[in-house]
Scaffold this active site. Structure first.
Site, short mmCIF file in Angstrom:
data_model
loop_
_atom_site.label_atom_id
_atom_site.label_comp_id
_atom_site.label_asym_id
_atom_site.label_seq_id
_atom_site.Cartn_x
_atom_site.Cartn_y
_atom_site.Cartn_z
N GLU A 96 8.69 17.18 -25.55
CA GLU A 96 8.07 17.76 -24.13
C GLU A 96 8.56 19.14 -24.09
O GLU A 96 7.84 20.13 -23.31
CB GLU A 96 8.36 16.76 -23.15
CG GLU A 96 7.68 15.35 -23.36
CD GLU A 96 6.04 15.23 -22.98
OE1 GLU A 96 5.72 16.42 -22.87
OE2 GLU A 96 5.31 14.48 -23.18
N GLU A 117 -5.62 16.35 -10.76
CA GLU A 117 -6.49 16.78 -12.12
C GLU A 117 -7.98 16.83 -11.74
O GLU A 117 -8.95 16.46 -12.03
CB GLU A 117 -6.31 15.47 -12.94
CG GLU A 117 -4.95 15.49 -13.76
CD GLU A 117 -5.15 14.49 -14.71
OE1 GLU A 117 -5.88 13.58 -14.82
OE2 GLU A 117 -4.11 14.66 -15.76
N ASN A 143 -1.14 17.89 -21.22
CA ASN A 143 -1.67 16.78 -22.26
C ASN A 143 -1.72 17.29 -23.88
O ASN A 143 -2.33 16.53 -24.63
CB ASN A 143 -3.06 16.21 -21.94
CG ASN A 143 -2.84 15.28 -20.69
OD1 ASN A 143 -1.95 14.38 -20.58
ND2 ASN A 143 -3.75 15.20 -19.82
N HIS A 174 -1.18 14.86 -26.60
CA HIS A 174 -1.23 13.63 -26.15
C HIS A 174 -2.43 12.81 -26.59
O HIS A 174 -2.34 11.49 -26.64
CB HIS A 174 -1.08 13.56 -24.70
CG HIS A 174 0.33 13.99 -24.26
ND1 HIS A 174 0.93 14.98 -24.34
CD2 HIS A 174 1.22 13.18 -23.52
CE1 HIS A 174 2.07 15.11 -23.82
NE2 HIS A 174 2.28 13.92 -23.30
N LYS A 206 2.57 11.19 -11.40
CA LYS A 206 1.65 10.11 -12.08
C LYS A 206 2.42 9.06 -12.61
O LYS A 206 3.51 9.15 -13.03
CB LYS A 206 1.37 10.72 -13.38
CG LYS A 206 -0.02 11.81 -13.27
CD LYS A 206 -0.36 12.06 -14.80
CE LYS A 206 -1.74 12.85 -15.00
NZ LYS A 206 -1.96 13.15 -16.29
N HIS A 226 7.49 7.83 -27.18
CA HIS A 226 6.27 8.67 -26.69
C HIS A 226 6.61 10.14 -27.06
O HIS A 226 5.63 10.72 -27.62
CB HIS A 226 6.48 8.63 -25.38
CG HIS A 226 5.24 9.48 -24.63
ND1 HIS A 226 4.02 9.29 -24.77
CD2 HIS A 226 5.52 10.68 -23.83
CE1 HIS A 226 3.39 10.28 -24.22
NE2 HIS A 226 4.27 11.18 -23.82
N LYS A 260 6.22 22.65 -15.05
CA LYS A 260 5.49 21.57 -14.78
C LYS A 260 5.04 21.48 -13.00
O LYS A 260 3.79 21.37 -12.81
CB LYS A 260 6.12 20.23 -15.13
CG LYS A 260 5.12 19.02 -14.78
CD LYS A 260 5.45 17.81 -15.35
CE LYS A 260 4.46 16.66 -15.10
NZ LYS A 260 4.76 15.33 -15.79
N ARG A 272 -4.59 20.66 -14.72
CA ARG A 272 -3.36 19.69 -15.22
C ARG A 272 -3.60 19.41 -16.38
O ARG A 272 -2.45 18.77 -17.06
CB ARG A 272 -3.14 18.71 -14.15
CG ARG A 272 -2.12 17.91 -14.23
CD ARG A 272 -1.71 17.00 -13.18
NE ARG A 272 -0.31 16.14 -13.31
CZ ARG A 272 0.10 15.70 -12.61
NH1 ARG A 272 -0.17 15.49 -11.36
NH2 ARG A 272 1.30 14.78 -12.80
N HIS A 279 -1.23 9.43 -28.09
CA HIS A 279 -1.41 8.23 -27.51
C HIS A 279 -2.17 7.27 -28.55
O HIS A 279 -1.75 6.28 -28.37
CB HIS A 279 -2.38 8.26 -26.41
CG HIS A 279 -1.61 8.74 -24.82
ND1 HIS A 279 -2.31 9.46 -23.67
CD2 HIS A 279 -0.23 8.88 -24.86
CE1 HIS A 279 -1.43 9.69 -23.03
NE2 HIS A 279 -0.24 9.46 -23.58
N ARG A 297 0.78 -1.21 0.02
CA ARG A 297 -0.10 0.05 0.04
C ARG A 297 0.81 1.23 -0.09
O ARG A 297 0.39 2.35 0.55
CB ARG A 297 -0.97 0.03 1.28
CG ARG A 297 -2.15 -1.06 1.24
CD ARG A 297 -3.12 -0.70 2.28
NE ARG A 297 -4.05 -1.96 2.02
CZ ARG A 297 -4.31 -3.03 2.66
NH1 ARG A 297 -3.19 -3.45 3.47
NH2 ARG A 297 -5.13 -4.06 2.53
#
Length: 398
Positions: A222, A274, A283, A286, A180, A303, A264, A279, A290, A158
């Site tokens: 990026e 988010e 993206n 993206h 993330k 990527h 960032k 935030r 993606h 956890r």
């Protein structure tokens, strides 16, 4: 019965054994060279706050960096088959020399290791090696390793303390910052994951000297993104220093990494999980990117390469929707092309298939596509996609 390793968990060895938001300030570049100094970007998130330390040769200080921020008696270094011999083993050796029990867990390099099968293999191996709730995870590698190791740290018992030591430009300026973490499913990227902040990020700019040219340029996508979405002055700096960036000038690299991390961090501080939607500006490119990665099986495009094409598509879409004039798109394409980034969708990909893949994007709301689109250089907005999907298809085709 334990699941098999599927060939992706290559080895585990005990280290030490012989072995073969709007920006908080405007961008003000430094005029003087920054040869040996170290800078720190602070990510302010109350009790989850942490430092990003940036400089040349700072990996040598990894033990002090980690032990000043957490109790480290047992360390699991997670790395990949490309980075292990360059930096993974050396990182583990530093901790062993400091009297800290350390294991190295190595997975295959590449996006295919960012999977549930590999995560299970790592959890099981960590259990065998005696990792408990006091153990610490250190990611040593690029974005795949940071995302995978962070997800394993977030979920094992956890939640374990973990540190990021990114070794690619893309990971240094983007994926190592913000918390993330996650893995992919066959049907989409980053669909299983968590928000799990590191206790610190250690960015050694010297490691970029061993980074292959293609990986380096993918990371630059990026960097360009930050200028488009948040900082027009930074975008202009990139335009003015493209030759130095291509030459990997150490001083310029330090400045673009530090500014990217600060931008960032500002966004993450404003919208860590988010909730407000702020935030989502990160993206940009993206949604298209993606889909491009999924359509090519996560093996053909890096990527950053997919994001570069995705930004070109997004800017063309904004232009077709009347949100920007052509100059905004032209400047982006010109800069990315100067930095060696392709901005054209591969001709063999079906635009209709790409649109269908976009419906798996996390930004889809009530079955409606949403896109992060520019309003000018330095500002973007989240908007609903056009009612006419022909505009989206036209933006893909270029």
């Amino acid at each position: 019965m334990r699941p098999p390793l599927w060939g992706r968990l290559l080895r585990l060895i005990a280290a030490g054994i012989d072995r073969p938001v709007p920006p908080s300030s405007t961008f003000q570049p430094r005029d003087s060279p920054m040869s040996d100094d170290v800078s720190t970007v602070r990510v302010n998130l109350a009790e989850r706050s942490y430092d990003i330390r940036i400089g040349r040769g700072v990996l040598a200080d990894a033990v002090a960096f980690a032990t000043e921020r957490a109790a480290v008696a047992h360390l699991a270094v997670i790395t990949d088959s490309n980075v292990d011999g360059l930096y993974g083993d050396a990182m583990a050796d530093r901790f062993v020399e400091a009297g800290i029990e350390t294991q190295v867990l190595v997975v295959d390099a590449g996006e295919m290791s960012k999977s549930s099968e590999v995560a299970v293999s790592l959890w099981e191996t960590m259990l065998d090696e005696g990792c408990d709730r006091q153990s610490v995870v250190m990611a040593v590698g690029g974005g795949v390793i940071g995302d995978l190791a962070g997800f394993v740290a977030a979920t094992y018992t956890r939640g374990l303390t973990f540190f990021q030591t990114p070794t690619t430009l893309l990971a240094q300026v983007d994926s190592s910052v913000g918390g993330k973490v996650g893995i992919n499913l066959e049907g989409g990227k980053n669909l299983v994951g968590a928000f799990w902040q590191p206790h610190g990020v250690l960015i050694d700019t010297d490691v970029l000297g061993t980074l292959p040219d293609r990986e380096y340029r993918a990371g630059l996508a990026e960097v360009v993104k930050y200028g488009v979405i948040l900082d027009a002055d930074f975008f202009a700096y990139l335009e003015a220093h493209a030759d130095a960036i291509n030459a990997r000038d150490a001083s310029v690299l330090r400045q673009i990494i530090e500014r990217s991390c600060r931008l960032k961090a500002d966004v993450v501080e404003a919208d860590e999980r988010e909730i407000t939607g702020r935030r989502a500006v990160l993206n940009y490119g993206h949604t298209f990117g993606h889909a491009l990665e999924a359509a090519t099986g996560y093996e053909r495009l890096l990527h950053g390469e997919a994001v570069a094409i995705g930004m070109a598509c997004a800017s063309r879409l904004a232009e077709q929707m009347g949100r920007i004039d052509a100059s905004v798109t032209t400047r982006q394409l010109a800069l990315m092309e100067r930095l060696g980034l392709d901005t054209q969708t591969p001709e063999d990909l079906d635009p209709d298939e790409l649109v269908q893949l976009m419906y798996r994007d996390k930004k889809v709301h009530d079955g409606e596509l949403r896109f992060v689109l520019p309003t000018r250089i330095g500002e973007v907005e989240m908007v609903a996609g056009p009612s006419d999907e022909a505009l989206v298809i036209a933006s893909i085709r270029g």
